[in-house]
Design an enzyme around this catalytic site. Structure first.
Site, PDB file in Angstrom:
ATOM      1  N   LYS A  49       0.841  -1.200   0.000  1.00 20.29           N
ATOM      2  CA  LYS A  49       0.000   0.000   0.000  1.00 20.29           C
ATOM      3  C   LYS A  49       0.879   1.254   0.000  1.00 20.29           C
ATOM      4  CE  LYS A  49      -3.786  -2.429   2.226  1.00 20.29           C
ATOM      5  NZ  LYS A  49      -4.483  -2.856   3.429  1.00 20.29           N
ATOM      6  N   GLN A  93      -5.044  -1.652   9.554  1.00 18.72           N
ATOM      7  CA  GLN A  93      -4.940  -2.979   8.940  1.00 18.72           C
ATOM      8  C   GLN A  93      -5.585  -4.032   9.831  1.00 18.72           C
ATOM      9  OE1 GLN A  93      -3.752  -3.548   5.833  1.00 18.72           O
ATOM     10  NE2 GLN A  93      -4.155  -5.736   6.018  1.00 18.72           N
ATOM     11  N   ASP A 116     -11.590   2.423   4.176  1.00 21.42           N
ATOM     12  CA  ASP A 116     -11.997   1.023   4.042  1.00 21.42           C
ATOM     13  C   ASP A 116     -13.514   0.874   3.950  1.00 21.42           C
ATOM     14  OD1 ASP A 116      -9.915  -0.897   3.960  1.00 21.42           O
ATOM     15  OD2 ASP A 116      -9.370  -0.390   6.024  1.00 21.42           O
TER      16      ASP A 116
END
Ligand code: GUN
Length: 302
Positions: A49, A93, A116
């Site tokens: 990422k 994460q 997200d």
């Protein structure tokens, strides 16, 4: 001949479209990525990422904390990032270590910075079709279908897996695209019969090569979200039915990736399918970049 759905091509297309939008922003978009603990797979994802951010000219801030981090400490980090004007987007994460209250953590992210789409506000927005961040992997699958010319409206779609990250949002996105959607899970009584009805079959359960010929309707479009790492030669031999080339690849690398769908069965039966690696995986990152740019456009008033 089955169509292989090429995630790398679609990723490059999406990233290419983001470039002029990034250039038009008053300030470079800033993404904060928070990683707690030393899970090796998560470290690989986070590094990918961060690298993709750099290649696009996005500013990324990697925040790494030890396994022993408490929920309160993580909440304090998120408070700071929410208040930081140079940060447009935040990602924590998953999975978090078991002692951390993941629900509380996800609710602490400012919904406007939640790239997200895991915050309950964004889950609600998805549910009723309001604009907002959509979870990256299922959103990437929709882009792959759309950009590969696959019609979804009116199709019978079966999603195997009901996670908050993939299965549930996947089903919702397919529903919004007018598919007739079934969600299957570990308590589904006759999984093969449900899957055989699927014109679009999505595997998102995290079990290597679990969906086999009995689950795949001939001519179906099959989307494999699983990324499972095999480290035993015997597993590779069983799945690839002693194929010498696959065994040689395993012997060279000492590991092999396989999805949730059986790779030989899917290539024999599907009309179109996503390989692992190279199918859905690249799109998750592309959609993260896209969500980050969208968050920056909102935050920077564009
Ligand atoms: N872990 C596995 N997939 C994801 C994802 O899409 N986002 C985050 N934050 N963690 C993940």
């Amino acid at each position: 001949m089955a169509q292989i759905l090429d995630g790398k091509r679609v990723r490059d297309e999406i990233l290419g479209e983001l470039q002029p939008r990034i250039a038009a922003l008053p300030r470079r978009p800033g993404l904060a990525v928070v990683l707690v603990g030393g899970d090796p797979a998560s470290e690989v994802y986070v590094n990918t990422k961060v690298k993709t951010c750099a290649s696009l000219g996005l500013v990324s801030q990697k925040i790494i904390r030890p396994e022993s981090t408490t929920t309160a400490e993580l909440l304090a980090i998120l408070d700071e990032l929410n208040a930081d004007d140079s940060i447009d987007a935040i990602l924590v994460q998953m999975p978090l270590p078991g002692h951390i209250d993941a629900r509380q953590v996800l609710q602490a992210i400012d919904p406007e910075k939640d790239v997200d789409g895991f915050h309950p506000v964004n889950v609600g927005r998805l549910s009723i079709g309001l604009p907002g961040s959509r979870p990256c992997t299922p959103n990437g699958v929709m882009q792959l279908l759309r950009r590969s010319g696959i019609e979804v409206a009116g199709k019978r779609a079966v999603v195997v897996g009901r996670s908050d990250i993939v299965g549930k949002p996947m089903a919702m996105l397919l529903l919004h695209a007018h598919a007739t959607v079934t969600i299957c899970h570990s308590r589904t009584v006759d999984l093969a019969a449900e899957c055989q009805r699927a014109e679009i079959l999505v595997g998102a359960i995290g079990r290597p090569a679990f969906l086999t010929a009995e689950h795949i309707r001939p001519g179906a479009v099959v989307i494999d979200v699983g990324i499972n790492r095999l480290t035993e030669r015997s597993e590779v031999a069983a799945i690839w039915r002693n194929d010498p080339q696959s065994l040689a690849e395993f012997d060279e690398k000492g590991r092999m990736l396989v999805g949730d769908v059986h790779p030989l069965d899917v290539s024999a039966l599907a009309s179109a399918w996503t390989p692992v690696p190279g199918g859905v995986g690249p799109l998750t990152i592309a959609m993260l970049m896209s969500n980050t740019v969208e968050a920056a456009e909102r935050h920077q008033g564009c």
